[in-house]
Design a protein around this motif. Sequence first.
Motif, short mmCIF file in Angstrom:
data_model
loop_
_atom_site.label_atom_id
_atom_site.label_comp_id
_atom_site.label_asym_id
_atom_site.label_seq_id
_atom_site.Cartn_x
_atom_site.Cartn_y
_atom_site.Cartn_z
N LEU A 108 -14.29 1.84 55.44
CA LEU A 108 -15.35 2.03 54.45
C LEU A 108 -15.99 3.40 54.62
O LEU A 108 -16.41 3.76 55.72
N PRO A 109 -16.07 4.20 53.57
CA PRO A 109 -16.66 5.54 53.68
C PRO A 109 -18.15 5.46 53.92
O PRO A 109 -18.83 4.56 53.42
N LEU A 110 -18.67 6.41 54.69
CA LEU A 110 -20.11 6.52 54.85
C LEU A 110 -20.75 6.93 53.52
O LEU A 110 -20.10 7.53 52.66
N ASP A 111 -22.02 6.63 53.39
CA ASP A 111 -22.72 6.95 52.14
C ASP A 111 -22.71 8.45 51.85
O ASP A 111 -22.71 8.86 50.69
N ARG A 112 -22.71 9.27 52.90
CA ARG A 112 -22.77 10.72 52.71
C ARG A 112 -21.46 11.31 52.21
O ARG A 112 -21.42 12.48 51.80
N VAL A 113 -20.37 10.55 52.25
CA VAL A 113 -19.08 11.05 51.80
C VAL A 113 -19.08 11.17 50.28
O VAL A 113 -19.39 10.20 49.59
N PRO A 114 -18.75 12.33 49.74
CA PRO A 114 -18.76 12.48 48.28
C PRO A 114 -17.68 11.64 47.62
O PRO A 114 -16.59 11.48 48.16
N GLU A 115 -18.00 11.11 46.47
CA GLU A 115 -17.02 10.32 45.74
C GLU A 115 -16.11 11.25 44.94
O GLU A 115 -16.55 12.25 44.38
N GLY A 116 -14.82 10.94 44.92
CA GLY A 116 -13.88 11.76 44.19
C GLY A 116 -12.48 11.19 44.25
O GLY A 116 -12.22 10.22 44.97
N ARG A 117 -11.56 11.83 43.52
CA ARG A 117 -10.20 11.31 43.40
C ARG A 117 -9.21 12.03 44.31
O ARG A 117 -8.28 11.42 44.82
N ASP A 118 -9.37 13.35 44.47
CA ASP A 118 -8.38 14.11 45.24
C ASP A 118 -9.04 15.34 45.83
O ASP A 118 -10.27 15.48 45.82
N GLU A 119 -8.22 16.26 46.36
CA GLU A 119 -8.74 17.42 47.09
C GLU A 119 -9.63 18.31 46.23
O GLU A 119 -10.46 19.07 46.77
N ASP A 120 -9.49 18.23 44.92
CA ASP A 120 -10.33 19.03 44.04
C ASP A 120 -11.80 18.60 44.10
O ASP A 120 -12.69 19.35 43.68
N ASP A 121 -12.04 17.39 44.60
CA ASP A 121 -13.41 16.88 44.67
C ASP A 121 -14.02 16.99 46.07
O ASP A 121 -15.12 16.48 46.32
N ASN A 122 -13.30 17.63 47.00
CA ASN A 122 -13.87 17.87 48.32
C ASN A 122 -15.00 18.89 48.21
O ASN A 122 -15.03 19.71 47.29
N VAL A 123 -15.92 18.84 49.18
CA VAL A 123 -17.13 19.68 49.11
C VAL A 123 -17.15 20.63 50.30
O VAL A 123 -17.00 20.21 51.45
N GLU A 124 -17.35 21.91 50.01
CA GLU A 124 -17.43 22.91 51.07
C GLU A 124 -18.78 22.83 51.77
O GLU A 124 -19.84 22.82 51.13
#
Length: 430
Positions: A108-124
């Motif tokens: 289960l992802p932590l709440d702080r993990v951004p929601e997204g579908r693939d690497e384009d939705d990762n956050v720097e």
Amino acid sequence: MHDIRAIRDNPDAFEAALNRRGLTGLTAQILSLDEARRGRIAAAETAQADQNKASKDVGAAKARGDDAEFERLRALVATTKADIARMQAEAADLDAQLRDLLLGIPNLPLDRVPEGRDEDDNVELRRWGTPAALDFAPVEHFQIPGVVPGMDFQTGAKLSGSRFVVLKGAVARIHRALAQFMVDLHVDQHGLEETWTPVLVLEQMMLGTGQLPKFGEDSYLTREGYWLIPTSEVTLTNTVNGDLLDQAALPRRMVAHSQCFRSEAGSAGRDTTGMLRQHQFEKVEMVSITDADTGLAEHDRMTRCAEAVLEALELPYRTMILCTGDMGAGARITHDLEVWLPGQDRYREISSVSYCGDYQGRRMNARYRPAGGGKPEFVHTLNGSGLAVGRALIAVLENGQQADGSVRLPAVLHPYLKGATTLTGQGSLA
């Protein structure tokens, strides 16, 4: 693996967390199996109590000479015994189905993990270093003139097929120096314990860290039933498989340099040239075994350990937090380090640092005794590349390339290369 009691107690929260992973309907399936399993167990226990009572009544009927009642009760005992065996078998089958289902569900992802579908939705999160402004057109690592003599893909393919390479001469030595430097840094400055482990493991070890049952196609299985490790995360983490540790002994921090083997299933057509994606490669892996209270702080610490390697090698990088759709199945949160590759004119992953909570601890049945007393708790685990040696080689070669085809080598590697500072354009160290 997940705690069925926690799912029963708060199914909506569990389903909401899985929804962030893009999974729906699993909670209802879990609870349905669990209810059916518990129903069979309860029915078997009730039938067992009835059988025990009937068994006593059989003796009483025989003692008083009531032959008809004796025969009826004896038949009832036999029938009930068969019913109990059937219900117990059904319960065991449902239990196996439930276990298999739970084993295949991601963390289960932590709440702080951004929601997204693939690497384009990762956050720097941050960047370090500035890519050098070159006065010539950079090339990829395998095209650098000084590298070409020492990076032999043709012989690698002859020996083993595609996605293999033979390193020779100065390039092989730089590769070895990188691994030695990384291990020394982690041991001497970061306080990790150097560890050497097998590369062949039992199926239970792959199950413990989550490579099985769902991701078996990504790894290699020998005829004898051993699995080749995809990373020494498998062996380092499983050193505590089945153990009961003292909280005072945590965290346990380890580092290993090992060969790694991956089938690269699903990567057809991706990174087919060069050393970026190989079936056999080397990695310096970090693993920490912690308690429930310090796992997240350890995640930040481990990320800094990996970042320190890149900084010492003078390699520009950025640190990313992976979104829910790009994060590995066993992780609750993952930081990816992406190193700048001028030959590709982009950042590429060189390390993933993941906090897994008690997900692997449950699968391994690895626990610790709380210092203040109380019921043993499952350990929390973390793993991270510190770094992938082949990718570090790529980054060092590409970032250090010069217009004349030589490569300027990072200062921290010079002592490991007997003072050599450069890979010449002809492929020797100087």
